[in-house]
Write an enzyme that holds these catalytic residues in place. Structure first.
Site, PDB file in Angstrom:
ATOM      1  CG  ASN A   1      23.477  42.247  51.880  1.00 41.10           C
ATOM      2  OD1 ASN A   1      22.395  41.681  51.836  1.00 41.10           O
ATOM      3  ND2 ASN A   1      23.856  43.166  51.002  1.00 41.10           N
TER       4      ASN A   1
ATOM      5  CD  GLU B   1      33.528  33.395  35.913  1.00 41.54           C
ATOM      6  OE1 GLU B   1      34.054  33.975  34.940  1.00 41.54           O
ATOM      7  OE2 GLU B   1      33.246  33.967  36.972  1.00 41.54           O
TER       8      GLU B   1
ATOM      9  CG  HIS C   1      55.548  17.211  33.895  1.00 44.41           C
ATOM     10  ND1 HIS C   1      56.624  16.366  34.073  1.00 44.41           N
ATOM     11  CD2 HIS C   1      56.047  18.323  33.307  1.00 44.41           C
ATOM     12  CE1 HIS C   1      57.725  16.960  33.628  1.00 44.41           C
ATOM     13  NE2 HIS C   1      57.393  18.146  33.152  1.00 44.41           N
TER      14      HIS C   1
HETATM   15  C1  AGP Z   1      35.466  36.584  37.288  1.00 41.33           C
HETATM   16  O1  AGP Z   1      34.897  36.296  36.065  1.00 41.33           O
HETATM   17  C2  AGP Z   1      34.800  36.029  38.448  1.00 41.33           C
HETATM   18  N1  AGP Z   1      33.416  36.163  38.470  1.00 41.33           N
HETATM   19  C3  AGP Z   1      35.501  36.124  39.782  1.00 41.33           C
HETATM   20  O2  AGP Z   1      36.559  35.231  39.712  1.00 41.33           O
HETATM   21  C4  AGP Z   1      36.003  37.498  40.269  1.00 41.33           C
HETATM   22  O3  AGP Z   1      37.037  37.937  39.456  1.00 41.33           O
HETATM   23  C5  AGP Z   1      36.448  37.367  41.731  1.00 41.33           C
HETATM   24  O4  AGP Z   1      35.358  36.972  42.529  1.00 41.33           O
HETATM   25  C6  AGP Z   1      37.079  38.611  42.283  1.00 41.33           C
HETATM   26  O5  AGP Z   1      36.195  39.689  42.275  1.00 41.33           O
HETATM   27  P1  AGP Z   1      36.710  41.158  42.531  1.00 41.33           P
HETATM   28  O6  AGP Z   1      37.605  41.508  41.401  1.00 41.33           O
HETATM   29  O7  AGP Z   1      35.472  41.987  42.581  1.00 41.33           O
HETATM   30  O8  AGP Z   1      37.451  41.150  43.838  1.00 41.33           O
END
Ligand code: AGP
Length: 607
Positions: free
Chosen positions: A99, A487, A503
């Site tokens: 990973n 999403e 605007h």
């Molecule tokens: C939220 O619905 C998203 N999938 C995404 O924006 C997420 O909040 C973001 O990647 C941050 O993730 P984290 O809170 O695990 O850092």
């Protein structure tokens, strides 16, 4: 994002590894593979597509008590059988799952090819197998250490060797690796979700740490072969918390869990007598708190939007200038770090690479960072100077829901705490506490509106795009509402401060484009009504997310979704929930893959 599972013990590794991969499916992936080691050597099976496809291609007599497995989310090279992990060295003895990103893979690959190594994939990860092969002189652990010294970038890896059928070597730099300790068996994974069914006792590897794992135990060293000592931790949640139960989707389960999650976030933290909040993990004295001149919240995606709402709470309650910034951009502008600014990193997973990098940037320059994190023991939680755990429970769906509302509660608690060492009166603190105590029950009330919300979702689900608007503390709710809708339903959605409509975006308002107006009963209520008029004048449908009490509204908008009244500074918590359900119901009605939306991953551990 990619997922790693490994097993060393006496049980059949294949079924354990596949079950572990299934538990990591939520992270998003496009190919999967497994490497098994037995006395008869090393075998690798891998294929593009779902884990079920891999399962279908596995030979029946596929056996072994040691193995590693992987789900890949393509970064370098398309999703294909060849690009799936594990990757083999030339001899076919060493298999690696990885990973992260090997940043200098082009140079490494060129020099390995010049030395005669033959590559079979387009991935950056394959160089790791060949590097280990090049360094191998009979000791796998040493070869892994040597190989990794040449690597620039991030990695969480697990390596097996057909000549050592009793061990896995794992290592980490910037991408999580956790060891699960069982009874004469050991597990390794990139995420505790993969091993909680088997053990609650775990050890997190640190960056630049290597572990040699056998059924009877493990030992860890640095890349330079200095021994390190590790203390096992206990996973906070049982495996049931990672199960979908009777719910059709994790996202729905997590939306419905919010009353309990909110209760847990608040539990033991409210001091009604002094009208303040107790936050044990801040590691800041009252004097430190007084010295804070500014607060900057950092996070990505929904965590960033929650940060915008949190900054608003902090400024309102503690009267400290506060703002939020996308953590993914922060480090690239060479930010000025001030010693009297309190930096706050928000992350559900605690592993988001961009947020972690922002934390490191602040600390490297001498700044102080608090974490608002859900995952106990995660990288961000460990690297911050202090923090507040959300206690929302494991969040599995890609779309964040309960972590969003838990973050808002954590920032409200922080604002109350900071406010009370400054100008917030005891009376105001007590009023806020009374409102906070009611939040879990009020969330329950909102969730009872699901049928109504489903009807609204059905009405607008076929529209090509939608606007979400709100002012001041309602604006981050609009951002989050648009984020959730795009999403998981793939409907184009944009959020604007309501004041910005005229605007620019008004040009796109038409009878085809619904506008969701987040409308708390606050000082700006009447002004927001004017924004509604602007939309109505262009015959745009309007859906208000608001509180009960204004009879006029029914004549001004097409649909109303109601949430109970609370203190205006807390209203974002309740106003968000109908928008979560709206996105969920629209996505279900459109037949989308709610928990694993296209192109997205749960925990974004690469840049
Ligand atoms: C939220 O619905 C998203 N999938 C995404 O924006 C997420 O909040 C973001 O990647 C941050 O993730 P984290 O809170 O695990 O850092």
């Amino acid at each position: 994002m990619c997922g790693i599972v490994g097993y060393v013990g006496r049980q059949d590794a294949v079924s354990l590894l596949l079950a572990g991969l299934h538990r990591l499916e939520y992270r998003g992936y496009d190919s999967a593979g497994v490497a098994l080691v037995s006395r008869s050597g090393l075998r690798v099976h891998k294929s593009a597509g779902r884990i079920q496809r891999l399962e279908a291609t596995l030979p029946k007599r596929c056996k072994g008590n040691v193995g590693i497995a992987h789900t890949r989310w393509a970064t370098h090279g398309e999703p294909s059988d060849a690009n799936a992990h594990p990757h083999l060295d030339c001899s076919g003895e060493i298999a690696v799952v990885h990973n992260g990103i090997v940043e200098n893979y082009r140079e490494l690959r060129a020099s390995l090819e010049a030395a005669g190594h033959a590559f079979r994939s387009d991935t950056d990860s394959e160089v790791l197998a060949h590097l280990v092969e090049a360094a191998y002189r009979g000791d796998l652990e040493q070869a892994v250490r040597e190989a990794l010294l040449a690597v620039q970038g991030t990695y969480g890896i697990a390596v097996v060797d057909g000549r050592h059928p009793d061990r896995i070597v794992a290592a980490r730099n910037g991408s999580p690796v956790v060891i699960g300790i069982g009874e004469r068996e050991m597990f390794v994974a990139s995420d505790v979700a993969a091993l909680v069914r088997h053990t609650q006792k775990i050890v997190y590897l640190d960056d630049r740490e290597v572990a040699a794992i056998e059924a009877s135990g493990f030992r860890t060293t640095t890349l330079e072969d200095e021994p390190t000592s590790k203390s096992p931790a206990t996973v906070a949640w049982g495996h049931e918390a990672y199960d979908r139960g009777a719910h059709p989707h994790f996202m729905l389960k997590e939306i419905l869990e919010q009353p309990d999650a909110c209760e847990r976030t608040l539990k033991g933290r409210l001091d009604a007598q002094f009208g303040t909040a107790h936050l044990g993990g801040l590691n800041l004295s009252a004097r430190d708190l007084l010295d804070i001149r500014r607060v900057k919240i950092l996070g990505c995606g929904s965590a960033y939007y929650a940060g915008i709402a949190g900054a608003h709470m902090l400024e309102t309650l503690a009267r400290i200038p506060s703002d939020a910034e996308a953590a993914s951009e922060f480090r690239y502008r060479n930010p000025v770090i001030e010693k009297d600014t309190l930096y706050v990193a928000v992350s559900q997973s605690g592993e988001t690479a961009d947020t972690l990098a922002a934390v490191r940037e602040v600390r490297r320059k001498g700044g102080r960072v608090l974490g608002i994190v859900n995952t106990v023991g995660s990288s961000i939680a460990r690297e911050c100077d202090g923090g507040i755990y959300m206690h929302a429970g494991p969040e599995v769906a890609v779309a964040s829901t309960k972590a969003f509302t838990a973050t808002l509660l954590c920032t409200a608690l922080l604002a109350l705490h900071l406010g009370r060492v400054r100008d917030l009166s005891a009376g105001d603190g007590k009023r806020l506490i009374a409102a906070l105590v009611r939040i879990p029950e009020q969330v329950r009330t909102v969730l009872q509106e699901r049928e109504r919300i489903r009807a609204v979702a059905a009405k607008y689900k076929d529209r090509a795009s939608a606007f979400f608007i709100g002012r001041t503390h309602a604006y981050p709710v609009a951002l989050e509402g648009a984020q959730k809708l795009k999403e998981i339903s793939y409907i184009h959605a944009e959020a604007y401060p309501a004041s910005e409509l005229k605007h620019g975006p008004l040009a796109l308002v038409s009878p085809e484009t619904p506008t969701f107006v987040v409308l708390p009963h606050d000082d700006l209520y009447e002004k927001s009504l004017s924004s509604i008029e602007e939309v109505r004048a262009r015959r745009g449908p309007v859906i208000a997310i608001t509180h009960p009490g204004d009879e006029r509204l029914a004549t001004k908008v097409d649909d109303v979704l109601l949430v109970p009244r609370t203190e205006p500074v807390l209203s974002s918590i309740l106003l968000t929930i109908p928008l979560q359900l709206l996105a969920y119901e629209a996505a279900v009605a459109l037949g989308r893959d709610v928990d694993q939306p296209r192109n997205l991953a749960k925990s974004v551990t690469v840049e």
